[in-house]
Scaffold this motif. Sequence first.
Motif, mmCIF file in Angstrom:
data_model
loop_
_atom_site.group_PDB
_atom_site.id
_atom_site.type_symbol
_atom_site.label_atom_id
_atom_site.label_comp_id
_atom_site.label_asym_id
_atom_site.label_seq_id
_atom_site.Cartn_x
_atom_site.Cartn_y
_atom_site.Cartn_z
ATOM 1 N N PRO A 533 -32.864 -8.303 -20.830
ATOM 2 C CA PRO A 533 -32.431 -8.632 -19.498
ATOM 3 C C PRO A 533 -33.045 -8.051 -18.630
ATOM 4 N N ALA A 534 -33.870 -8.360 -17.679
ATOM 5 C CA ALA A 534 -34.617 -7.469 -16.532
ATOM 6 C C ALA A 534 -34.598 -8.443 -15.290
ATOM 7 N N ALA A 535 -33.934 -7.511 -14.257
ATOM 8 C CA ALA A 535 -34.022 -7.737 -12.869
ATOM 9 C C ALA A 535 -35.147 -7.428 -12.391
ATOM 10 N N LEU A 536 -36.277 -8.289 -11.953
ATOM 11 C CA LEU A 536 -37.552 -8.055 -11.550
ATOM 12 C C LEU A 536 -37.658 -8.402 -10.098
ATOM 13 N N HIS A 537 -38.772 -7.688 -9.421
ATOM 14 C CA HIS A 537 -39.183 -7.873 -8.029
ATOM 15 C C HIS A 537 -38.083 -7.455 -7.072
#
Length: 615
Positions: A533-537
């Motif tokens: 799980p990756a919270a990007l930008h």
Amino acid sequence: MTTSGQQTQQVAINTVVDAVTQRITERSKTLRAEYLARLEQLRNRGPRRASLSCANQAHANAAADSKSKIWLNQAQKPNIGIVTAYNDMLSAHQPYATYPDQIKEAALRFNATAQVAGGVPAMCDGVTQGRPGMELSLFSRDVIAQATAIALSHDAFDATLCLGICDKIVPGLLIGALAFGHLPTVFIPAGPMGSGLSNKEKAAVRERYAQGKATKEELLAAESAAYHSAGTCTFYGTANSNQMLLEAMGLHLPGSAFVHPSDPLRHALTDAAVEQVLKLTEAGGDYRPIGHVVNEKTIVNAVIALLATGGSTNHTIHWIAVARAAGILIDWQDFDELSSVIPLLTRVYPNGTADVNAFEDAGGPTFVIRELLSQGLMHADVMTIFGDQGLASHTTRPELKDGKVAFVAHPEKSSDPAVVRNVDEPFAATGGLRLLQGNLGRAIVKASAVPEDAWIVRAPAKVFESQDALVNAYKAGQLNQDFVAVVIFQGPQANGMPELHHFTPVLGSLMSAGYKVALVTDGRMSGASGKVPAALHVSPEVAQGGPLGKVRDGDMIELNVHTGELRVLVDDAVWASRTNPSISIDSSYGYGRDLFVAQRRVVTSPEQGASTLFI
């Protein structure tokens, strides 16, 4: 070319899709009107050559073959400008070496001429991952757009053919072509390489290497077995997402995205694209300039195609910039609201184990488009480069019959429901991307690639300022626990926003070992970002004072895909007392980065397209 098969019956558009489209249209009203007015001013109403002076024409025609030179000097026949991203460093672009000659020969057969207007740079993110050169990757999109404009600035063309496939190349070509929105434009793909080592096996070797359980020789052998010949890489990353979006926008011939480079159909489709773009010129009698083909509904269709297939997170940046080039304003809220009603219809790596060849065999892009249209989940009433049924013209697949391309209907059901499904039995009821918001800012997460039992992570932060720092901490045995990796100073103003794929095997390995792991960053990931799980930008980025810079080691962070929350659990008074650190890694020099200092100063936020062109 011939077409056959069932017509897709037009149904009422989904209310959420309609509402989002209307909101975008209202938001963009002034900007779009200005764009269309400029387009009309550029329209020439006759062969472009006729408006050139004799000296202009002589320069433009000097190197042409004798037959083309006669036609070019007469300035009475349409002339196609070819913009090519050919180089043989990119496996996907290597086949383009022979395309210009083929296009020129085809143009002569169709009573026209063609010239290579110019070339654009095309870097391979697969080569530069984890290297300083990756810090030029995002900015290369705008360089490509500018190079496309320079190529077309000779104003000697009646139509454009764009040769490009990969990550920043297609968005860049599209932005550049939209600056010449009065010209009909068709994109010509070259197709994927054949299936090699499976993506699942490749990822497993990468994780074993990160754990020290595989040698470098074994890793290279695995990578070479996966990436082994000419053609697009076969996972569903940014490059192949590009192809899906172009199909959904009606800028390809239907179903042309994933036909192999060596397939005779591929050669025939290129000839057919030449024939088709000539029909769209003013002389062809069915004038369809790209600035009219790309409108608010077309952009929404592209976003929907991305969501329905679990495509690349990079396009939450790139297609905002593409839309802006056509005078259209979209944002992450639009993506998120559409995702709430768009079903996930594919499982292609990294959202599954299959590759794009399996995707194509099971139905491919045109099958997905047909399914979405059947439930009013795409706008059917749009102009495209092909056919007279709007987007329904792009729901057939190409076949070679008697040496000619024929477009035929798909079977009613997917041939492999483990890879592609009908709209009434999706893999998930909602789309592949989600918006996260909270006291750390706004971010995008690729929910479709993440197992649902990993959609909620609440763990202490470990803060890093580089990919190497995270990898070194792993090698030192400091990451064997539940944690949220917070990687800062990775936004466009800090260092050009390189893709952070270098450490994904590390995080994947820890997740496989049973630890709760997540990533929060103001950077971006590869289009192949997967199960972590990756919270990007995260915006605003830390270099602009974004709150992510106030996170300290040990702070509890909660990432919740279900609720769309991204927050740090720190006392308000303590949080208010903190300040952001100063960046300690200078990415301004070396490997060409010296030449992009100005771009880093002016680039907009990711939600504004990370653009240096529209500021």
